[in-house]
Write an enzyme that holds these catalytic residues in place. Structure first.
Site, PDB file in Angstrom:
ATOM      1  N   HIS A 111       6.997   2.583  -6.676  1.00 34.96           N
ATOM      2  CA  HIS A 111       6.185   2.465  -5.459  1.00 34.96           C
ATOM      3  C   HIS A 111       7.033   2.513  -4.185  1.00 34.96           C
ATOM      4  O   HIS A 111       6.500   2.622  -3.084  1.00 34.96           O
ATOM      5  CB  HIS A 111       5.389   1.150  -5.534  1.00 34.96           C
ATOM      6  CG  HIS A 111       4.257   1.082  -4.560  1.00 34.96           C
ATOM      7  ND1 HIS A 111       3.246   2.023  -4.513  1.00 34.96           N
ATOM      8  CD2 HIS A 111       3.961   0.182  -3.587  1.00 34.96           C
ATOM      9  CE1 HIS A 111       2.388   1.701  -3.550  1.00 34.96           C
ATOM     10  NE2 HIS A 111       2.799   0.590  -2.977  1.00 34.96           N
ATOM     11  N   SER A 159       1.500   2.910   1.527  1.00 33.89           N
ATOM     12  CA  SER A 159       0.793   2.027   0.610  1.00 33.89           C
ATOM     13  C   SER A 159      -0.546   1.573   1.211  1.00 33.89           C
ATOM     14  O   SER A 159      -1.400   2.426   1.459  1.00 33.89           O
ATOM     15  CB  SER A 159       1.723   0.863   0.253  1.00 33.89           C
ATOM     16  OG  SER A 159       1.188   0.080  -0.767  1.00 33.89           O
ATOM     17  N   ASP A 184       5.117   5.285 -10.350  1.00 37.96           N
ATOM     18  CA  ASP A 184       4.544   4.266  -9.461  1.00 37.96           C
ATOM     19  C   ASP A 184       3.467   3.482 -10.224  1.00 37.96           C
ATOM     20  O   ASP A 184       2.440   4.047 -10.613  1.00 37.96           O
ATOM     21  CB  ASP A 184       3.937   4.971  -8.230  1.00 37.96           C
ATOM     22  CG  ASP A 184       3.517   3.990  -7.149  1.00 37.96           C
ATOM     23  OD1 ASP A 184       3.189   2.845  -7.500  1.00 37.96           O
ATOM     24  OD2 ASP A 184       3.519   4.377  -5.971  1.00 37.96           O
TER      25      ASP A 184
HETATM   26  C1  MLT Z   1      -3.751  -1.597  -1.633  1.00 39.14           C
HETATM   27  O1  MLT Z   1      -4.192  -2.695  -1.898  1.00 39.14           O
HETATM   28  O2  MLT Z   1      -4.000  -0.993  -0.584  1.00 39.14           O
HETATM   29  C2  MLT Z   1      -2.844  -0.973  -2.644  1.00 39.14           C
HETATM   30  O3  MLT Z   1      -2.919  -1.667  -3.839  1.00 39.14           O
HETATM   31  C3  MLT Z   1      -1.447  -0.898  -2.164  1.00 39.14           C
HETATM   32  C4  MLT Z   1      -0.902  -2.254  -1.853  1.00 39.14           C
HETATM   33  O4  MLT Z   1      -0.408  -2.919  -2.761  1.00 39.14           O
HETATM   34  O5  MLT Z   1      -0.972  -2.637  -0.713  1.00 39.14           O
END
Ligand code: MLT
Length: 200
Positions: A182, A101, A151
């Site tokens: 996700h 992520s 996701d």
């Molecule tokens: C991010 O902000 O890098 C992406 O949205 C993934 C997350 O939720 O961290």
């Protein structure tokens, strides 16, 4: 940067572990055991706090990144890996990222901005870190992407866009699709392990 370093076999790539939002440097240690138990591990905690949750760079809203901070933090991480390689005496040119992520997003940003920063990357549920930039040559940098068809954060279209951008820069990209959201699935981790063993 706050981190954990674990020694490993000098021949095997060092695994650079990069957690998701709200995670820590402890989170992905179990994944490293599955993907490459022989590898040394450099697991880093993101330097940014969002409501008390560690991240690797700031965002303005869900999915909207603070580009200036992304660039600053990507350089900071790249410099940190350089320093860690000297301190822990590992080969700087033999580092493979394993990120989930937000951690996958900064790993993708390393690929986008610093030639040779990674020897390969496992990106679980990544997004396109930045658009409209020339990506360095990635012909010797294979990438594994794990993604979910449902996701809501990293939409399938975005996964496909990232894979296309990396391929256009010469990378051989393998995308493993799951039907879930996700979350990281065991199937996806096993596929990443098989991918890693086939390359390194
Ligand atoms: C991010 O902000 O890098 C992406 O949205 C993934 C997350 O939720 O961290």
């Amino acid at each position: 940067m706050k981190h954990i370093f674990q020694e490993g076999n000098k021949e095997a790539p060092v695994l650079l572990l990069l957690h998701g939002t709200g995670g820590t440097e402890e989170d992905l240690l179990g994944l490293a055991e599955i993907v490459s138990p022989q590898s040394a591990v450099l697991s880093v905690r993101g330097n940014v706090l969002e409501n008390g949750m560690p991240r690797f760079f700031r965002r303005l809203a869900e999915g909207i990144f603070d580009e200036e901070d992304l660039l600053f933090r990507t350089k900071e991480l790249n410099d940190f890996i350089d320093t860690a390689a000297e301190k822990y005496q590992f080969d700087r040119e033999n580092v493979v990222a394993l990120g989930y992520s937000n951690g996958a997003n900064i790993a993708a940003s390393l690929l986008f901005h610093y030639q040779g920063s990674l020897k390969g990357a496992i990106l679980h549920h990544p997004m396109v870190p930045r658009r409209g930039v020339t990506i360095p040559d990635l012909s010797n940098t294979p990438v594994f992407i794990g993604a979910g068809k449902n996701d809501p954060i990293c939409a399938p279209k975005e996964t496909e866009e990232l894979a296309t951008l990396l391929q256009a820069a010469g990378s051989v990209v393998q995308v493993k699709w799951e039907q879930y959201g996700h979350q990281l699935t065991r199937n996806e981790v096993d596929a990443a392990a098989a991918w890693f063993q086939s390359y390194f």
